[in-house]
Design an enzyme around this catalytic site. Structure first.
Site, PDB file in Angstrom:
ATOM      1  CB  THR A  81      11.141  13.821   7.323  1.00 43.47           C
ATOM      2  OG1 THR A  81      11.646  12.773   8.144  1.00 43.47           O
ATOM      3  CG2 THR A  81       9.931  14.423   7.940  1.00 43.47           C
ATOM      4  CE  LYS A  83      12.296  -1.278   4.250  1.00 45.13           C
ATOM      5  NZ  LYS A  83      11.483  -0.410   5.105  1.00 45.13           N
ATOM      6  CB  THR A 121      11.953   2.554   2.622  1.00 44.29           C
ATOM      7  OG1 THR A 121      11.818   2.340   4.020  1.00 44.29           O
ATOM      8  CG2 THR A 121      12.981   3.616   2.351  1.00 44.29           C
ATOM      9  CG  ASP A 122       7.716   0.147   5.754  1.00 45.76           C
ATOM     10  OD1 ASP A 122       8.955  -0.056   5.734  1.00 45.76           O
ATOM     11  OD2 ASP A 122       7.018   0.040   6.777  1.00 45.76           O
TER      12      ASP A 122
END
Lengths: 438, 634
Positions: free
Chosen positions: A106, A261, A182-183
């Site tokens: 979200t 990341k 984001t992973d």
């Protein structure tokens, strides 16, 4: 999961069924002379089966242990939360059109204080309502692509996303924003970088490191930066837009093939590796950080190469790695392996025989470094030279994850091994740069 | 102060006591639960955005600040802040040491703990937390505490993280220090059943004493904060935050009652004058040119910075702005508070206090003319940029309208003199949602029963024991009970054979006296006190030497009592050394001793004691004196 009894099982579930109380109903509990009244709240799936959770009038949740002396009654049905969103900001139809595609997670949401639930904002109106600033930047076209956690994304999702992005671009949007967990956002960014070629407009992947339901979330500022770039940035590349530092001050745009990341939690988790970021959004302005980029050109004709070969793997070398691991891939139909070697691009000579066999079976083997920063060079030590002789392909300064996706993409788009090799070693989307700049 | 019949005006007070726990670590991470005063090692900048809820409620003050683009600058150092305080990492598990302390406190307040603890997020977007919410959980309900005459129900005992402390602000930036953020706080809430100012103070003292009896709470300024919810008949519920001194509680209540009563009088007067809400809709007027040649320095300096002067007419308010509500606080002060908060201005001017400050009667007359003032009207004006000036006067208008209804319900902050100032409007219903990053905690009855069996001694029981068993008088016993040394006192008395009264006096009055003299007694450790008492027991030093030893130790941190004794030359003199001193003194004062004959003993004792005070016991000295005088006489 049973929606009416979310998370409840065993003894607690039996009791709730017996009294006919569902999540959201108002219940009264009498226990040891104490009286509790509140709304029945969903229970965490990891909680035990001996407690029920209620939200008291004070707003606090408590768990009540159900034993034989506990008296529970339903005293009323749940009241559905009413939400009257603030009036929508005026639509400024002359603004550029931007597509916002969501893949899950979200990027914007609102909290149901009644149950503690978090509801994602998914439609364009939801987005305007939660992040009103967007209406001053662009006319949003929102679309939900998937609703999955980012770790469940597969190459097949990259292919689909490519098609959706392409469709919006063909319909003339000024740019596309892809909201992403984001992973694995770095992987998807790399995949789209290869799959979308000749981009006329920017494609911006955006995520957040603090969930959108909290006031300190980075989601809204990242989204504003992303939409701004999609609407008006001078570049036409696939990038990742995230916080540049821990300050709520600037959004930085990393090239999709050169980012990773690098922190589990921080807002500035994404870094550009072996290159400078492409651009920065600060004080309402986008600044390019390099002259060498693909310019926005709405007339340019987009081409897509959306296929990915899934039988490609990434093997991280470590001291003592059993060559049988590589053997397994070789014997199970894998068409390519990216090795994440040590230092300049090395693996133990114990693995040489199986590497030789695999290459003999036309399996592509590429070498990257587990150092993350820096370029491999297999001409310095004997091990490197030996591996080159075996036919291992050196992949320069490419990130191992990018190399993996590039190999999937190369093998997905050609059956010709030599052509795949050529693609692998040539620069397609700034993934493989010839200079290492300090 | 006029005597008030609190029963007649139906005074109701509820207390909310926030007490920091003295756990070593913070509530949701392993940072030290301490403050720092050095230059910060880390600074960063954030914004907070009100999240939308299904209930559609947003704290109006916070939303206002967000709209004004207020940013927050946070300062931290590496000992007391990590990525958790920076909101760059999820919280770690709830600190079990703090949880246990909160459970013990609940049990001492006779409140049964809840079965399963759920940590919640309470939305707070004034910047005092980096997350935009405060993590809080309820530990127990339905306790009580007994005063001499009645039982005060305790509604709620909570455990929560303390907020960051504000260290500065300007129009667009608020600065907070992160050290305090995350220090565990226990919150104890009483029912609003307190009916006099004195009772409020008594209950606060009682609860404070009980919290300290656990030995698990921090002490010192800022470690306990009392919030008061006060209402009277026809008045309003006003929440007063941050009373730090116990002694202020009754005064704050008295002042608040007086303030509300005076506001009700103003309301009556306004009604009598026939002032209505719609009279207060007048538009703001730019009156900058009225003051073009003013001699008022404040206005002139502001005008040089190209500020404007906006004014608003308050029909029917003449004379009321200068009406004193409590000492030094007038209705005009309340309007100025609002103007400062909502308009970020320095203050306001109003016609009830003019001419003054260099503003002339001519200027006032011209102002009144410009504003079409009729008899009975007041005019308020501010000097600021147009945006702020207009926000400030809108806030003044709103406050004026509220005066028509008497007392506005609001949150106020306590000043050190017992008065209060406007802080913000009362927040709506608490906006809490679950802190999903922290798992819920099951509190087993076995664990609770075990804690219940080992509860610390209740204060009233301890007081009695200090008097009965230790022989302290009531005053000393109370002082020890309220001091942070009550544990040390017990230990010192157990370990040494000195009189408990001497130990008690040392740990209370002596220390207080030394502190007044500027001795930094906080530098002395418990071990050092125990060593001093032990040195006395073993005859290595005397009671008289104690203040000197403490002073020496405060200046020589990390040293020992025995080193202090030596360092001060206070080591006990041997018998031989004493005799030598006697011999010299007798030799030097032969004439004097002969002259006084009968009183020779007293004279000699006084001469010797001047030399050896603190280094010899009086009974030994007198024995030698007697012997030496016999020799002298013969």
């Amino acid at each position: 999961m049973n929606e009416e009894f979310q998370g409840y099982k065993g003894r607690a579930l039996q009791v709730l069924k017996r009294i006919g109380a569902r999540v959201g109903d108002i219940v009264r509990v009498l226990k040891k002379g104490q009286k509790f009244e509140g709304i029945l709240i969903p229970r965490s799936e990891f909680g035990d089966d001996k407690h029920i959770v209620i939200k008291l009038r004070s707003g606090y949740n408590i768990g009540i242990f159900i034993d034989k002396d506990t008296e529970i009654n339903k005293i009323g049905p749940g009241v559905k939360p009413t939400f009257s969103p603030p009036p929508l900001p005026d639509q400024k139809t002359k603004l550029p059109r931007v597509a916002v595609l969501s893949t899950g997670g979200t990027i914007a949401s609102r909290v149901d204080y009644r149950t503690g639930g978090v509801r994602p904002a998914l439609t364009a109106n939801d987005l305007y309502s939660v992040v009103p600033e967007l209406s001053d930047i662009a006319v949003i076209e929102a679309q939900i692509l998937f609703s999955i956690f980012s770790e469940n994304i597969t190459p097949n999702h990259w292919s689909q996303a490519t098609k959706y992005v392409a469709r919006h671009i063909k319909h003339g949007v000024a740019g596309v924003v892809v909201a992403h967990g984001t992973d694995t956002m770095g992987y998807t960014a790399a995949a789209l970088s290869f799959a979308l070629q000749n981009l006329p407009v920017p494609v911006i992947l955006v995520g957040s490191q603090r969930s959108a339901d909290r006031p300190s979330s980075d989601a809204a500022t990242n989204l504003i930066g992303a939409v701004k770039a999609a609407a008006s940035a001078p570049f036409a590349e696939v990038v990742v837009a995230m916080h540049e530092t821990v300050n709520d001050q600037s959004i930085i745009f990393h090239r999709g093939t050169k980012t990773r990341k690098c922190d589990t939690s921080r807002r500035d988790a994404f870094k550009s590796i072996n290159t400078s970021p492409l651009a920065r959004f600060k004080n309402d302005k986008i600044t390019m950080l390099t002259d060498n980029y693909n310019r926005r050109e709405s007339q340019r004709k987009l081409t897509t190469k959306p296929l990915f070969e899934e039988k490609v793997s990434l093997v991280k070398f470590y001291p003592g790695l059993n060559p049988g691991v590589i053997k397994w891939y070789a014997e199970n139909g894998f068409k390519g392996i990216i090795l994440e070697g040590t230092g300049l691009g090395h693996i133990s000579s114990r693995c040489f025989p199986i590497i030789k066999k695999a290459i003999a079976r036309n399996i592509l083997i590429g070498m990257t470094s587990q150092c993350i920063w820096g370029r491999i060079n297999m001409n310095i030590y004997n091990t490197g030279r030996d591996l080159l002789k075996l036919g291992v392909i050196p992949l320069g300064d490419m990130l191992s994850e990018t190399a993996l996706i590039k190999m999937m993409w190369a093998l997905g788009n050609t059956k010709d091994e030599e052509e795949a090799k050529r693609l692998l070693t040539s620069n397609v989307a700034n993934e493989c740069l010839c200079r290492t700049v300090f | 102060m006029v005597t008030t019949n609190y029963k007649e005006i139906e005074l109701k007070v509820g207390l909310e006591i926030h007490q920091q726990l003295n756990s070593e670590k913070k509530l949701f991470c392993d940072c030290l639960a301490e403050l720092f005063n050095e230059v910060p090692e880390i600074t960063f900048l954030r914004k907070l955005r009100p999240t939308q809820s299904e209930l559609g409620q947003i704290d109006p003050a916070a939303f206002f600040e967000f709209q004004k683009g207020i940013k927050f600058s946070y300062e931290g150092n590496r000992d007391t802040s990590c990525l958790v305080e920076m909101d760059e990492e999820p919280p770690h598990d709830l600190n079990r040491e703090a949880l246990e302390a909160a459970l013990i406190i609940s049990l001492m307040l006779n409140a049964p703990p809840v079965d399963e603890i759920h940590v919640m997020r309470k939305t707070v977007i004034d910047g005092s937390t980096t997350t935009g919410f405060q993590r809080t959980c309820v530990i127990a309900f339905n306790g009580n505490v007994k005063t001499k005459v009645k039982i005060i129900p305790i509604q709620h005992i909570g455990l929560e993280e303390d907020a960051a402390r504000k260290t500065g602000e300007d129009e667009t930036l608020h600065i907070y220090r992160l050290d305090r953020l995350g220090i565990p706080l226990v919150e104890v809430t009483t029912a609003p059943v307190i009916h006099t100012p004195e009772e409020a103070e008594e209950v606060a003292l009682l609860i404070g004493r009980l919290l300290r009896a656990t030995g698990k709470v921090k002490r010192g300024i800022g470690s306990i904060r009392q919030d008061l919810n006060i209402s009277i008949r026809d008045g309003a519920l006003v929440e007063i935050k941050g009373v730090q001194e116990l002694e202020l509680v009754s005064l704050v209540v008295k002042y608040e009652v007086q303030r509300q009563l005076n506001l009700l009088r103003i309301k009556t007067e306004l009604l009598k004058r026939g002032v209505k809400g719609e009279d207060l809709e007048s538009t703001l007027v730019d009156v900058t040119n009225v003051f073009a040649n003013t001699k008022c320095t404040i206005i002139r300096t502001a005008l040089e910075k190209e500020r404007h002067i906006l004014a608003v007419k308050l029909p029917g308010f003449e004379g009321l702005l200068r009406k004193e509500l409590i000492p030094r606080v007038r209705l005009g002060t309340e309007m100025a508070d609002r103007a400062r908060f909502w308009g970020r201005v320095g203050g306001i001017f109003h016609t009830d206090e003019l001419p003054a400050f260099g503003v002339t009667i001519e200027e006032v007359n011209e102002l009144k003319q410009r504003m079409n003032v009729e008899i009975g009207d007041a005019v308020v004006f501010v000097v600021a940029n147009l945006d702020n000036a207009s926000d400030a006067l809108e806030a003044v208008k709103k406050r004026a309208k509220e005066a028509l209804n008497g007392v506005p319900p609001e949150t106020r902050a306590a000043n050190p003199d017992g008065s209060t100032r406007y802080m913000r409007p009362r927040p709506g219903a608490a906006r809490l949602y679950p802190e999903t990053d922290v798992p819920s905690i099951y509190v087993s009855s076995k664990y609770v029963n075990n804690l219940r069996r080992n509860l610390p001694e209740l204060p009233e029981r301890k007081l009695k024991r200090l008097m009965d068993e230790r022989g302290l008088n009531e005053k000393l016993a109370k002082q020890i009970l309220d001091s942070k040394f009550s544990k040390l006192f017990e230990k010192a008395v157990e370990e040494s054979q000195i009189s408990p009264t001497f130990v008690a006096v040392t740990l209370t009055e002596t220390l207080k006296a030394l502190e007044r003299e500027g001795v930094e007694i906080q530098k002395i450790s418990d071990e050092q006190y125990l060593e001093i008492f032990s040195l006395i027991t073993r005859g290595r030093t005397t009671k008289e030497a104690v203040p000197h030893l403490i002073t020496w130790l405060s200046k020589n941190q990390g040293s020992t009592g025995i080193k202090a004794v030596k360092g001060l030359g206070l080591a006990m003199l041997s018998k031989a050394e004493l005799e030598e001193i006697f011999d010299t003194l007798i030799e030097d004062n032969r004439g004097l001793l002969k002259e006084h004959k009968k009183k020779a003993f007293g004279v000699l004792m006084s001469l010797v004691m001047q030399r050896v005070r603190g280094r010899a016991k009086a009974n030994i000295v007198s024995a030698i004196a007697r012997k030496k005088l016999e020799e002298f006489d013969s």
